[in-house]
Each structure stands twice: as structure tokens, then as C-alpha cells.
Enzyme design. Structure first.
Site, PDB file in Angstrom:
ATOM      1  N   HIS A  14       0.877  -1.193   0.000  1.00  0.00           N
ATOM      2  CA  HIS A  14       0.000   0.000   0.000  1.00  0.00           C
ATOM      3  C   HIS A  14       0.905   1.231   0.000  1.00  0.00           C
ATOM      4  CE1 HIS A  14      -3.753   2.237   1.546  1.00  0.00           C
ATOM      5  NE2 HIS A  14      -2.824   3.145   1.323  1.00  0.00           N
ATOM      6  N   HIS A  16       1.558   5.381  -1.662  1.00  0.00           N
ATOM      7  CA  HIS A  16       1.175   6.568  -2.442  1.00  0.00           C
ATOM      8  C   HIS A  16       2.430   7.163  -3.073  1.00  0.00           C
ATOM      9  CE1 HIS A  16      -2.892   6.688  -0.727  1.00  0.00           C
ATOM     10  NE2 HIS A  16      -2.303   6.192   0.341  1.00  0.00           N
ATOM     11  N   LEU A  17       2.482   7.136  -4.406  1.00  0.00           N
ATOM     12  CA  LEU A  17       3.650   7.696  -5.100  1.00  0.00           C
ATOM     13  C   LEU A  17       3.369   9.078  -5.668  1.00  0.00           C
ATOM     14  CD1 LEU A  17       5.250   4.746  -7.131  1.00  0.00           C
ATOM     15  CD2 LEU A  17       6.139   5.875  -5.079  1.00  0.00           C
ATOM     16  N   ARG A  18       2.080   9.477  -5.713  1.00  0.00           N
ATOM     17  CA  ARG A  18       1.704  10.779  -6.286  1.00  0.00           C
ATOM     18  C   ARG A  18       2.127  10.881  -7.752  1.00  0.00           C
ATOM     19  NH1 ARG A  18      -1.315  10.796  -1.827  1.00  0.00           N
ATOM     20  NH2 ARG A  18      -0.345  11.667   0.002  1.00  0.00           N
ATOM     21  N   ASN A  42      -5.236   7.309  -5.869  1.00  0.00           N
ATOM     22  CA  ASN A  42      -5.966   8.532  -5.493  1.00  0.00           C
ATOM     23  C   ASN A  42      -5.243   9.803  -5.922  1.00  0.00           C
ATOM     24  OD1 ASN A  42      -3.972   8.067  -3.514  1.00  0.00           O
ATOM     25  ND2 ASN A  42      -5.139   9.130  -1.918  1.00  0.00           N
ATOM     26  N   LYS A 100      -9.212  -0.413  -5.821  1.00  0.00           N
ATOM     27  CA  LYS A 100      -9.279   0.250  -4.522  1.00  0.00           C
ATOM     28  C   LYS A 100     -10.653   0.852  -4.281  1.00  0.00           C
ATOM     29  CE  LYS A 100      -7.885   2.169  -0.746  1.00  0.00           C
ATOM     30  NZ  LYS A 100      -6.711   2.287   0.098  1.00  0.00           N
ATOM     31  N   HIS A 137     -10.475   0.900   1.861  1.00  0.00           N
ATOM     32  CA  HIS A 137     -10.270   1.886   2.927  1.00  0.00           C
ATOM     33  C   HIS A 137     -11.450   1.745   3.876  1.00  0.00           C
ATOM     34  CE1 HIS A 137      -8.679   5.759   4.585  1.00  0.00           C
ATOM     35  NE2 HIS A 137      -9.865   5.670   5.171  1.00  0.00           N
ATOM     36  N   HIS A 175      -4.523  -0.804   5.904  1.00  0.00           N
ATOM     37  CA  HIS A 175      -4.063  -0.041   7.072  1.00  0.00           C
ATOM     38  C   HIS A 175      -5.000  -0.175   8.289  1.00  0.00           C
ATOM     39  CE1 HIS A 175      -6.794   2.711   5.103  1.00  0.00           C
ATOM     40  NE2 HIS A 175      -5.897   3.222   4.293  1.00  0.00           N
ATOM     41  N   LEU A 220      -4.848   9.023   8.090  1.00  0.00           N
ATOM     42  CA  LEU A 220      -6.136   8.332   8.126  1.00  0.00           C
ATOM     43  C   LEU A 220      -5.948   6.892   7.686  1.00  0.00           C
ATOM     44  CD1 LEU A 220      -8.452  11.131   6.750  1.00  0.00           C
ATOM     45  CD2 LEU A 220      -8.482  10.161   9.058  1.00  0.00           C
ATOM     46  N   ASP A 248       1.498   2.556   3.551  1.00  0.00           N
ATOM     47  CA  ASP A 248       0.652   3.739   3.390  1.00  0.00           C
ATOM     48  C   ASP A 248       1.506   5.002   3.455  1.00  0.00           C
ATOM     49  OD1 ASP A 248      -1.592   5.253   2.959  1.00  0.00           O
ATOM     50  OD2 ASP A 248      -2.312   5.146   5.037  1.00  0.00           O
ATOM     51  N   HIS A 252       3.027  14.395   1.840  1.00  0.00           N
ATOM     52  CA  HIS A 252       2.441  15.721   1.600  1.00  0.00           C
ATOM     53  C   HIS A 252       3.539  16.719   1.944  1.00  0.00           C
ATOM     54  CE1 HIS A 252      -1.788  14.444   1.261  1.00  0.00           C
ATOM     55  NE2 HIS A 252      -1.513  13.572   2.209  1.00  0.00           N
ATOM     56  N   ALA A 264      -3.861  14.630   5.686  1.00  0.00           N
ATOM     57  CA  ALA A 264      -3.601  13.375   6.402  1.00  0.00           C
ATOM     58  C   ALA A 264      -2.544  12.576   5.659  1.00  0.00           C
ATOM     59  CB  ALA A 264      -4.891  12.572   6.488  1.00  0.00           C
TER      60      ALA A 264
HETATM   61  C1  NCD Z   1      -3.539   8.989   2.229  1.00  0.00           C
HETATM   62  C2  NCD Z   1      -3.127  10.042   1.214  1.00  0.00           C
HETATM   63  O1  NCD Z   1      -2.591  11.091   1.628  1.00  0.00           O
HETATM   64  O2  NCD Z   1      -3.311   9.845   0.015  1.00  0.00           O
HETATM   65  N1  NCD Z   1      -3.544   9.596   3.532  1.00  0.00           N
HETATM   66  C3  NCD Z   1      -3.435   8.942   4.716  1.00  0.00           C
HETATM   67  O3  NCD Z   1      -3.568   9.603   5.757  1.00  0.00           O
HETATM   68  N2  NCD Z   1      -3.177   7.673   4.774  1.00  0.00           N
HETATM   69  C4  NCD Z   1      -4.855   8.397   1.862  1.00  0.00           C
HETATM   70  C5  NCD Z   1      -5.208   7.152   2.609  1.00  0.00           C
HETATM   71  O4  NCD Z   1      -4.602   6.091   2.404  1.00  0.00           O
HETATM   72  O5  NCD Z   1      -6.124   7.201   3.423  1.00  0.00           O
HETATM   73 ZN    ZN Z   2      -3.189   5.104   1.770  1.00  0.00          ZN
END
Ligand code: NCD
Ligand code: ZN
Length: 346
Positions: A14, A16-18, A42, A100, A137, A175, A220, A248, A252, A264
Site C-alpha cells: 500500500h 502513495h507515489l503521487r 488517489n 481500490k 479503505h 491499514h 487516516l 501507506d 504531503h 492526512a
Molecule cells: C492517504 C493520502 O494522503 O493519500 N492519507 C493517509 O492519511 N493515509 C490516503 C489514505 O490512504 O487514506
Molecule cells: Zn493510503
């Protein structure tokens, strides 16, 4: 005392690479240690179609360090308009590894998620038929449900009914943050598993709120009471293949986190393995680290384990930067609050 441990190369189930500048900066942090990762969809706009996933995969491959053979495992973002045919075609050619499900409004960029779960039944039935996992989620979004209860309520009101309606649907509860989540997955049979993040093994809600608010610990699902952190540690170090690592890691910029309504997400890609070795050692479970990071995930996803290895070595404190620089601004690394002594040798 063990001070050296060689394990199969880990995967992150899990991540997030943006995109854009952020992708360029954070991808090497994961690719340094991990062979594969499930890539969260996302983005803005989200990765909803096979064509979106193919484009995003290309951008990741472009951003990848030249000497790296990191493999992104792509996902589609489930919406009420997701087309069965598009999804099945993407799965058939191996373009996507999972889908997802974000309840609309649950987290960062989840506005396009699902409001009415009955609208995705046909898609989920098709996923059950072809064995394509659904990453969930697991939080309800109702304003009248306390944020600390949203995971437990989701299991009762949403997840369990969906699983009863669609037998054979393979689900990863992402998560997990509660003993309720850990128990549900442990007792849920072969079609359900859970990812556990690094930070939820380290922090409870006091770390976020006591002695001043700590935006860098806000993610989150939000970290819960200490008893839940203890339950997650027990699950992660139990050797039960139902649980595996999904960091996860959710970068940011500091500017986006440090404001009256901050984002988050905890950014843990860089130091995750040093933290996990510390946690597993504390739990006297170093021999189970490989299962959690490198074996249970591939087993659930029906993929081979990685062939190469990494070595963890205990020694002088490891120096990780407090922040990494990105073209969008600095991103602060998750601070576990204790010195890390486990070095990762690749
Ligand atoms: C994640 C995100 O920033 O994309 N944020 C997080 O707090 N984990 C989204 C997610 O997995 O809930
Ligand atoms: Zn996530």
C-alpha cells in the site's frame, strides 16, 4: 543476540507515489529497499480506467531511478461508474493487480469514491469471479460516527454485508488501526487479509494530541488508543499470513500539512525497514519479519516472492534526514521518536 538478518527483498502492499515532481522525489525512497508496491490510485483526477492506469504506470517507469528494477503494481480507483469490461480487460493483461475502494469523503482525494455500495455490486461480483483483490479503505464517513470508531463501524455496516453478499470476493482491509480490524481479519478465512502500516505499530493517539498537536503524526485512519497499537503489534509479529506490510507512505509537503486544515498522511518510505526491525526486535519476533515484509503479501496476491535479498545490520544509530526535498517543497519523514540502529544493506 541477533545483529544481522538477511531476508527476501520486501514489497510494500500500500503506497502513495503521487505524480509529477513529488513522484520523482519519493519513488527512489521506496525503490531503494522494495522490489514491488501496490500503487494507490488517489491522484487528482483519480486513476479510474485501464487507460489511466497504463499512463500512470508509464510515468512511474519514467521517474524510476535508472539502475532500479522496481515494479509498480497498479490499481484502479473504484467509482460508481466503473465499467466491468474495462476492469476485466485490465486484469486480464496484468495491467492491474487490485482495485481500490474509497468510501466517498473518507480520506485524501476520495471525493470520487463510492457513496451507494449497491451501485458497485456487479463490478464486485466480477472481481470475485476472476479473483481480483479489492483493497478497502475501511472507514465509514458519517458525521455522526466518532472518527475513532469509524473502522469498527465500517466492518459491521459495510464490509461484512458486502462479503456476505458476494462470496469469494478477495479483500484486503487496508491499514488496519484497531483490534476489531485485526480480529475480523484473523477470523475471516482465506479471502481476507490486512495491511498494517509502520507508523501504526509505533504511535497511538496520544502521540498526535498530547503535549501539543503533531500534524506529522496525523494520518487516516487516525491512530487509536494504546490497546489497539498493542493489538496491531501482536498481529504483525504473530506470523499469521493474514497480515502484511502496507506502509501507506503518503507524502504531503510541509506546507500542506502545517496549516489550519492540514492533510492526512505519514511519509515512511525512507526509514520503514529500520523502524520495523526495531519493532520486531522489541517484540522478540525478528524471525517473523520476513513473513510480514516479504512472504505473506505475495502469498495473498498469488505472486511469487522476490528472488533477491536485503540484509539488516544492527550498529551505530542510522542517520536519516528529517526531510526530503521535492520540487514541490520539503516533505518531513515520519519520526518514530527513538533512535534507529538497524541499517539496511541492499
Ligand atoms: C492517504 C493520502 O494522503 O493519500 N492519507 C493517509 O492519511 N493515509 C490516503 C489514505 O490512504 O487514506
Ligand atoms: Zn493510503
Amino acid at each position: 543476540m541477533t545483529d544481522r538478518l538477511t531476508i527476501l527483498r520486501p514489497d510494500d502492499w500500500h503506497l502513495h507515489l503521487r505524480d509529477g515532481e513529488m513522484l520523482k522525489a519519493v519513488l527512489p525512497e521506496t525503490a531503494r529497499h522494495f522490489a514491488r508496491a501496490i500503487i494507490m490510485p488517489n491522484l487528482v483526477p483519480p486513476v479510474v480506467t485501464a487507460a489511466d492506469a497504463a499512463d500512470y504506470r508509464d510515468r512511474i517507469m519514467w521517474a524510476k531511478p535508472k539502475n532500479s528494477d522496481f515494479k509498480p503494481l497498479m490499481t484502479l480507483y473504484l467509482t460508481e461508474d466503473t465499467q466491468v469490461r474495462d476492469l476485466r480487460a485490465a486484469a486480464e493483461i496484468g495491467l492491474i493487480t487490485a482495485v481500490k475502494l474509497y468510501p466517498a469523503g473518507a480520506t485524501t482525494n476520495s471525493q470520487s469514491g463510492v457513496r451507494d455500495f449497491s451501485k458497485v455490486t456487479r463490478v464486485l461480483e466480477n472481481m470475485a469471479q476472476i479473483g481480483l483483490p479489492l483493497c478497502v479503505h475501511g472507514e465509514v464517513t458519517d458525521n455522526d460516527i466518532d472518527i475513532f470508531d469509524r473502522e469498527a463501524v465500517f466492518i459491521d455496516r459495510v464490509l461484512d454485508p458486502i462479503r456476505r453478499d458476494i462470496p469469494g470476493l478477495r479483500v484486503v482491509m487496508e491499514h488496519i488501526t484497531t483490534s476489531d480490524g485485526a480480529d475480523y481479519v484473523r477470523e475471516g478465512g482465506d479471502d481476507i487479509a490486512a495491511t498494517i502500516t509502520t507508523h501504526h505499530l509505533v504511535i497511538n493517539r496520544n502521540h498526535i494530541l498530547a503535549g501539543g498537536i503533531k500534524p506529522h503524526y496525523y494520518c487516516l485512519p487516525v491512530a487509536k488508543r494504546e490497546e489497539h497499537r498493542v493489538a496491531l503489534r501482536k498481529a504483525a509479529t504473530s506470523g499469521d499470513p493474514s497480515y502484511f506490510l502496507g506502509t501507506d507512505s503518503a507524502p504531503h509537503t510541509d506546507a500542506a500539512k502545517l496549516q489550519p486544515c492540514g492533510c492526512a498522511g505519514c511519509f515512511t518510505a525512507t526509514n520503514t525497514l529500520s523502524i520495523l526491525a526495531h519493532v520486531f526486535e522489541e517484540e522478540d519476533a525478528l524471525d517473523r519479519l520476513e513473513g510480514f515484509t516479504s512472504r505473506h503479501g505475495p502469498a495473498f496476491y498469488r505472486l511469487p516472492v522476490n528472488e533477491d535479498t536485503i540484509t539488516l545490520e544492527k550498529g551505530e544509530p542510522v542517520e536519516y534526514p528529517a526531510q526530503i526535498e521535492t520540487g514541490d517543497g520539503p516533505v518531513t519523514l515520519f519520526d518514530p521518536g527513538f533512535p534507529l540502529h538497524w541499517h539496511v544493506r541492499v
